[in-house]
Design an enzyme around this catalytic site. Structure first.
Site, PDB file in Angstrom:
ATOM      1  N   LYS A  42       4.496   1.056  10.484  1.00  0.00           N
ATOM      2  CA  LYS A  42       4.586   2.282   9.684  1.00  0.00           C
ATOM      3  C   LYS A  42       4.160   3.501  10.496  1.00  0.00           C
ATOM      4  O   LYS A  42       4.753   4.582  10.383  1.00  0.00           O
ATOM      5  CB  LYS A  42       3.713   2.163   8.438  1.00  0.00           C
ATOM      6  CG  LYS A  42       4.275   1.287   7.341  1.00  0.00           C
ATOM      7  CD  LYS A  42       3.356   1.337   6.123  1.00  0.00           C
ATOM      8  CE  LYS A  42       3.844   0.459   5.008  1.00  0.00           C
ATOM      9  NZ  LYS A  42       2.931   0.478   3.842  1.00  0.00           N
ATOM     10  N   GLU A  46       0.864  -1.176   0.000  1.00  0.00           N
ATOM     11  CA  GLU A  46       0.000   0.000   0.000  1.00  0.00           C
ATOM     12  C   GLU A  46       0.904   1.231   0.000  1.00  0.00           C
ATOM     13  O   GLU A  46       1.811   1.314   0.830  1.00  0.00           O
ATOM     14  CB  GLU A  46      -0.903   0.015   1.230  1.00  0.00           C
ATOM     15  CG  GLU A  46      -1.875   1.192   1.241  1.00  0.00           C
ATOM     16  CD  GLU A  46      -2.769   1.220   2.462  1.00  0.00           C
ATOM     17  OE1 GLU A  46      -3.549   2.185   2.601  1.00  0.00           O
ATOM     18  OE2 GLU A  46      -2.678   0.294   3.293  1.00  0.00           O
ATOM     19  N   ARG A  54       5.944 -13.294   9.474  1.00  0.00           N
ATOM     20  CA  ARG A  54       6.550 -12.005   9.188  1.00  0.00           C
ATOM     21  C   ARG A  54       7.928 -11.935   9.828  1.00  0.00           C
ATOM     22  O   ARG A  54       8.283 -12.750  10.692  1.00  0.00           O
ATOM     23  CB  ARG A  54       5.683 -10.865   9.734  1.00  0.00           C
ATOM     24  CG  ARG A  54       5.517 -10.895  11.237  1.00  0.00           C
ATOM     25  CD  ARG A  54       4.695  -9.721  11.732  1.00  0.00           C
ATOM     26  NE  ARG A  54       5.377  -8.467  11.499  1.00  0.00           N
ATOM     27  CZ  ARG A  54       4.836  -7.270  11.706  1.00  0.00           C
ATOM     28  NH1 ARG A  54       3.584  -7.184  12.141  1.00  0.00           N
ATOM     29  NH2 ARG A  54       5.509  -6.175  11.490  1.00  0.00           N
TER      30      ARG A  54
END
Length: 601
Positions: free
Chosen positions: A307, A62, A297
């Site tokens: 983020k 994104e 992850r």
């Protein structure tokens, strides 16, 4: 980056994803897929030619921030698997949230992927896409779901929807709008599209099962009203698809075979399959549809990858920007001095698993050392300078101003790269830690009466030191031992235990050296319940005035070196100015990693 169709991966450690891909290739799971036209042109796509790619993966960020080291793992995984199995990896932006997205992030992401060594061109085609490329199709698919009684417009408030959704111990409650007819829902959905309803006044929800034990299947929202200008489609739309609805459609339209994502999306997989099953039943997408597979992850010690929290560090000036060399962003790692090859090597070494674990930061630094050791030119640098004076220099050399020529290999294991040259004179710079008035046990460097070799130069005998009024050592004195220069017949005449690095006052370059360390002081930051600001390492950056050998006068921005004894350094790609390029010059070097891991020791 793409391998021929008949190329199998060589010398690659296996993992569960490779096993899945190899099974699908052996069984011909996707052998009958069709490929034609643009992915968003569904009908042309279904009627196209056989797909030339054996598998298709995708990297779908994104564009709401800069990529970090966790994304680097995903990039290496998706592009690497496509490369190894004769497939194609798509570069696709999941740009369904216009309020948080920006072209700056798009440009930065593309640059980072290319820098890591990958691209999205294959078979004469650029596989560069956006979720927004498919907004028209997504809307048509939503109308199809409505028409089949599989979606409805819900006008409850956000709070009512949260309450009626239930929890893990209590099933959800049907919305009062759930029983609307397809015709009523279609009319209302078109009013949403045409801007006749306010932001937040309604959402389109899939009609699945409000009693499902998987809360993600309790009629998830698939469209919301949001009046926001999109960086790619402008003001064409005032309704936008939710990520969980858009993502599987994007995968299907692009003929993705293996949709690889991290474990937090595991609970979303049932909806992924439900949606694609319904659309394939209606002939809107290819069969068999993509399959989602989850992997753990990257959890790297001393690092956070949120983020939101990384942005807070930037906004609050704890770091100088997204490319601050302490940041775990790819742009930050690049500026710090990590190489694409070292990051790829790191990703390969940590492997792929289905269980979460923490990877020690030293693993990343060791990959960097292993990559740079055969590549990086050597140089000497003094980071904490203390002056050393050779008191008998004139007596041995004939004059105080004489400068002796010394050389050293550019790389000790590659003589073809030539030699570097520097001077040896009466006054030298040495490391402050290379002198002790009273040496500790096992100390073999300078102390009164001890002899050491100045690397590539001469043997000297320490005579003592001068202190200022506060007792601070300001100068070390030593005498040159004649006929002991490295490379001469007398070099081995005197045996010494200590060898130290140095640079001559006469030709050394003054430089700014930035000693970067880990941004957080705790091994697993942001896991203890404390405010993550409290866990920042106050010593993550120390800037020192250093002296470096003259061979570094021509160092170019982003050029890497091993400073002998100290570790690996890079000429800062933004602030470094070569002293041979005109102007005053400002050599600036960043420490990437020490010669060995010493954190916490």
């Amino acid at each position: 980056m793409n391998s021929p169709a008949d190329k199998e991966p060589l010398n690659k450690p296996s993992n569960f994803l490779r096993q899945i891909i190899e099974r699908d290739l052996a069984e011909g799971t996707y052998a009958q897929r069709r490929w034609g036209g643009e992915p968003g042109d569904a009908q042309h796509h279904l009627q196209g030619e056989p797909d030339p790619a054996r598998i298709r993966t995708r990297f779908p960020p994104e564009p709401n921030g800069y990529l970090h080291v966790g994304h680097a793992k995903s990039i290496c995984l998706n592009f690497g698997l496509a490369r190894d199995y004769g497939g194609v990896c798509h570069m696709r932006f999941d740009d369904t949230n216009p309020e948080k997205e920006d072209q700056e992030y798009v440009d930065g992401i593309l640059d980072s992927v290319k820098w890591l060594g990958f691209n999205w061109d294959a078979n004469g085609t650029s596989h560069y896409y956006h979720a927004s490329d498919y907004f028209d199709f997504m809307y048509r698919a939503a109308e199809y779901l409505i028409d089949k009684g599989l979606a409805y417009v819900d006008e409850q408030t956000a709070e009512e929807m949260r309450h009626n959704r239930g929890d893990f111990s209590k099933p959800g409650t049907d919305s009062p709008y759930r029983s609307r007819t397809p015709q009523e829902n279609l009319a209302r959905f078109r009013e949403m599209r045409d801007g006749k309803l306010a932001d937040g006044a309604a959402v389109l929800r899939a009609k699945i099962d409000m009693a499902s034990p998987n809360i993600n299947m309790r009629d998830p929202a698939i469209y919301r009203i949001r009046r926001a200008t999109h960086h790619n489609t402008g003001d064409k739309w005032c309704i936008y698809p939710m990520y969980t609805y858009a993502h599987p459609i994007e995968d299907a339209l692009e003929n993705i075979t293996h949709s690889l994502c991290t474990l937090e999306f595991e609970d979303q997989r049932p909806f992924y399959d439900w949606l694609l099953d319904r659309l394939s039943e209606g002939g809107l997408i290819n069969k068999p549809h993509p399959q989602q597979y989850e992997f753990a992850r990257l959890n790297l010690t001393y690092v956070i990858t949120s983020k939101r929290k990384l942005k807070a560090l930037v906004d609050e000036k704890h770091v100088t920007g997204w490319d601050d060399p302490r940041m775990p962003t790819i742009v930050g790692m690049r500026r710090r001095g990590y190489t694409p090859e070292s990051i790829q090597l790191f990703a390969e070494r940590i492997g792929v698993t289905k269980s979460d674990s923490w990877i020690d930061y030293s693993t990343l630094d060791q990959a960097l050392r292993d990559d740079l050791d055969p590549k990086a030119a050597r140089a000497m640098a003094v980071l904490d300078p203390l002056k050393l004076v050779i008191t008998n220099w004139a007596e041995v050399m004939g004059t105080d101003t004489f400068l002796d020529d010394c050389t050293a290999p550019v790389h000790p294991h590659d003589e073809a790269r030539g030699r570097r040259e520097f001077k040896f004179g009466k006054e030298l710079w040495i490391e402050r830690t290379d002198y002790e008035e009273v040496p500790p046990k096992g100390y073999n460097r300078l102390y009164p009466g001890n002899k050491v070799r100045l690397k590539y130069g001469h043997v000297i005998e320490c005579k003592g030191a001068t202190k200022d009024a506060t007792g601070h050592i300001t100068e070390v004195q030593a005498e040159l031992v004649p006929n002991t220069k490295s490379g001469t017949d007398g070099a081995a005449a005197i045996k010494v235990k200590g060898v130290i690095t140095w640079v001559a006052v006469a030709d050394a370059l003054e430089a700014e050296v930035r000693l970067y360390d880990r941004l957080f002081a705790v091994e697993q930051p942001d896991t203890s319940g404390k405010d993550f600001h409290e866990e920042l390492n106050p010593d993550s950056l120390k800037v020192v005035k250093a002296y470096v050998e003259p061979s570094l006068a021509s160092a170019k921005p982003d050029e890497k070196f091993q400073f002998e004894r100290h570790g690996y350094f890079v000429a800062d790609r933004k602030d470094h100015r070569s002293t041979t390029s005109g102007g005053e010059g400002l050599p600036v070097f960043n420490r990437v990693a020490g010669m060995k891991d010493s954190w916490g020791k």
